[in-house]
Design a protein around this motif. Structure first.
Motif, PDB file in Angstrom:
ATOM      1  N   GLU A   1      37.699  39.166  40.020  1.00  0.00           N
ATOM      2  CA  GLU A   1      38.413  40.232  39.324  1.00  0.00           C
ATOM      3  C   GLU A   1      39.818  39.804  38.934  1.00  0.00           C
ATOM      4  O   GLU A   1      40.456  40.452  38.095  1.00  0.00           O
ATOM      5  CB  GLU A   1      38.473  41.484  40.203  1.00  0.00           C
ATOM      6  N   ASN A   2      40.318  38.763  39.560  1.00  0.00           N
ATOM      7  CA  ASN A   2      41.621  38.202  39.211  1.00  0.00           C
ATOM      8  C   ASN A   2      41.420  37.172  38.098  1.00  0.00           C
ATOM      9  O   ASN A   2      40.870  36.105  38.321  1.00  0.00           O
ATOM     10  CB  ASN A   2      42.255  37.563  40.448  1.00  0.00           C
TER      11      ASN A   2
ATOM     12  N   ASN B   1      38.574  35.330  43.963  1.00  0.00           N
ATOM     13  CA  ASN B   1      38.336  36.684  43.470  1.00  0.00           C
ATOM     14  C   ASN B   1      38.094  36.675  41.960  1.00  0.00           C
ATOM     15  O   ASN B   1      38.983  36.343  41.182  1.00  0.00           O
ATOM     16  CB  ASN B   1      39.536  37.581  43.811  1.00  0.00           C
TER      17      ASN B   1
ATOM     18  N   ASN C   1      51.067  40.977  41.192  1.00  0.00           N
ATOM     19  CA  ASN C   1      51.342  41.881  42.302  1.00  0.00           C
ATOM     20  C   ASN C   1      50.571  43.200  42.160  1.00  0.00           C
ATOM     21  O   ASN C   1      49.941  43.676  43.114  1.00  0.00           O
ATOM     22  CB  ASN C   1      52.838  42.145  42.396  1.00  0.00           C
ATOM     23  N   LYS C   2      50.624  43.800  40.984  1.00  0.00           N
ATOM     24  CA  LYS C   2      49.940  45.080  40.759  1.00  0.00           C
ATOM     25  C   LYS C   2      48.428  44.934  40.891  1.00  0.00           C
ATOM     26  O   LYS C   2      47.760  45.801  41.471  1.00  0.00           O
ATOM     27  CB  LYS C   2      50.305  45.637  39.375  1.00  0.00           C
ATOM     28  N   ASP C   3      47.897  43.837  40.357  1.00  0.00           N
ATOM     29  CA  ASP C   3      46.447  43.616  40.441  1.00  0.00           C
ATOM     30  C   ASP C   3      45.999  43.461  41.890  1.00  0.00           C
ATOM     31  O   ASP C   3      44.939  43.966  42.274  1.00  0.00           O
ATOM     32  CB  ASP C   3      46.057  42.364  39.650  1.00  0.00           C
ATOM     33  N   TYR C   4      46.815  42.762  42.669  1.00  0.00           N
ATOM     34  CA  TYR C   4      46.472  42.577  44.080  1.00  0.00           C
ATOM     35  C   TYR C   4      46.497  43.906  44.823  1.00  0.00           C
ATOM     36  O   TYR C   4      45.591  44.210  45.615  1.00  0.00           O
ATOM     37  CB  TYR C   4      47.453  41.597  44.733  1.00  0.00           C
ATOM     38  N   LEU C   5      47.522  44.718  44.569  1.00  0.00           N
ATOM     39  CA  LEU C   5      47.664  45.990  45.291  1.00  0.00           C
ATOM     40  C   LEU C   5      46.612  47.019  44.881  1.00  0.00           C
ATOM     41  O   LEU C   5      46.387  47.985  45.605  1.00  0.00           O
ATOM     42  CB  LEU C   5      49.074  46.561  45.084  1.00  0.00           C
ATOM     43  N   LYS C   6      45.972  46.819  43.756  1.00  0.00           N
ATOM     44  CA  LYS C   6      44.853  47.685  43.388  1.00  0.00           C
ATOM     45  C   LYS C   6      43.660  47.472  44.309  1.00  0.00           C
ATOM     46  O   LYS C   6      42.847  48.382  44.526  1.00  0.00           O
ATOM     47  CB  LYS C   6      44.429  47.423  41.938  1.00  0.00           C
ATOM     48  N   LEU C   7      43.577  46.269  44.865  1.00  0.00           N
ATOM     49  CA  LEU C   7      42.443  45.906  45.722  1.00  0.00           C
ATOM     50  C   LEU C   7      42.780  45.915  47.202  1.00  0.00           C
ATOM     51  O   LEU C   7      41.883  45.983  48.045  1.00  0.00           O
ATOM     52  CB  LEU C   7      41.930  44.514  45.330  1.00  0.00           C
ATOM     53  N   ASN C   8      44.073  45.838  47.530  1.00  0.00           N
ATOM     54  CA  ASN C   8      44.495  45.725  48.931  1.00  0.00           C
ATOM     55  C   ASN C   8      45.727  46.588  49.187  1.00  0.00           C
ATOM     56  O   ASN C   8      46.604  46.693  48.329  1.00  0.00           O
ATOM     57  CB  ASN C   8      44.825  44.260  49.271  1.00  0.00           C
ATOM     58  N   LYS C   9      45.793  47.160  50.362  1.00  0.00           N
ATOM     59  CA  LYS C   9      46.920  48.040  50.694  1.00  0.00           C
ATOM     60  C   LYS C   9      48.115  47.291  51.261  1.00  0.00           C
ATOM     61  O   LYS C   9      49.257  47.740  51.128  1.00  0.00           O
ATOM     62  CB  LYS C   9      46.468  49.110  51.700  1.00  0.00           C
TER      63      LYS C   9
END
Length: 305
Positions: free
Chosen positions: A78-79, A76, A54-62
């Protein structure tokens, strides 16, 4: 066996199993979204939370977007747990240990990568993504079928299985977590919740086995019991714990890891499932997952350090 080679086999198997189950999670979440018309956050956030992304996703998307989450989990780089990374890691490891793998297994893995790279596209429609994910599931299973049919039951094979079953146990727990979180969030009626849990069974190709196993009316409680405790179905948590114990015993008959596995097995078999107490169920799943992570750390330390 050199610890480096054992580690490569172990992780090759884990990465391939991860790509398989991530694909299954994406397919079932997409189908639930289509059937129940849930909001993106209700439908997709539990999946990211259960996978600790969840945190990794929110670093890239709002915002929580179906399209962006699917892209994040499939392509992705980066994931670290994306399907593209899992498949590439598995391929890299296989190149180093290809001398001990059946020729057909190498061919099946190559076919999977070639087909994946040809069809992956950020602009893929949902229909094309579902086809892509189905190909990943089939391709990874073809690899495993080949190793099961053609490999000697030696120590190489035991490390291959150990990686597969540890990863599968971890992913099964995450599947249960994602659906439990989703069930807590939305206010659909019980019949909708039951439909969701049936879809979860279908996501791991377990619905037919569940109906053969259970003579009761379909219920969330009964489905969870099947997921956790069935001893004769290869995608129940209990069955996979037994396979982990068996692989470790065959690698080294005298070891101190068996007691950790038996403790997890006792926890699973003794847990009393209550469908109206999802918070307690989530706490139980978190506890079991921590013990699986601890077991994995002990395996890494004992065999690969």
């Amino acid at each position: 066996m050199l610890s480096r080679r054992a580690k490569l086999i172990f992780w090759m198997s884990r990465y391939l199993e991860r790509s398989n189950f991530t694909s299954r999670l994406l397919i079932t979440t997409s189908e639930l979204q289509l059937d129940l018309s849930l909001e993106n956050e209700i439908s997709w956030k539990p999946l990211l939370t259960a996978m600790s992304l969840n945190k990794d996703y929110l670093k890239l998307n709002k915002k929580y977007s179906e399209k962006k989450i699917i892209e994040f989990l499939i392509s992705n780089k980066e994931n670290h747990s994306s399907i593209i990374n899992s498949l590439n890691y598995s391929k890299e490891n296989s190149l180093i240990v290809r001398d001990i793998l059946p020729e057909q297994s190498i061919l099946k893995l190559n076919e999977l990568l070639i087909k994946f790279n040809k069809t992956i596209n950020r602009k893929n429609s949902n229909k094309k993504n579902l086809k892509l994910l189905s190909n990943i599931i089939q391709g990874s299973q073809n690899f495993m079928y080949s190793t099961d049919l053609e490999m000697q039951r030696n120590i190489d094979y035991q490390f291959l299985g150990l990686g597969r079953f540890i990863e599968r146990t971890d992913m099964l727990i995450r599947i249960l977590q994602s659906q439990t979180l989703r069930s807590k969030q939305h206010k659909k009626g019980y019949e909708y919740l039951t439909l969701e849990w049936i879809n979860i069974l279908k996501s791991i190709s377990a619905f037919q086995a569940y109906r053969q196993h259970s003579k009761k009316d379909i219920s969330i409680l009964d489905i969870i019991e099947f997921f956790l405790k069935t001893k004769i179905f290869p995608r129940s948590i209990n069955w996979n714990l037994n396979q982990i114990e068996r692989a470790i015993f065959r690698i080294s008959k005298k070891n101190d890891l068996t007691k950790n596995i038996k403790e997890i097995q006792r926890d699973v078999n003794n847990f009393k499932v209550k469908s109206d107490d999802l918070d307690n169920f989530l706490l139980f799943l978190e506890k079991i997952q921590k013990k699986i992570v601890n077991l994995d750390n002990l395996v890494q330390k004992k065999y690969f350090s």
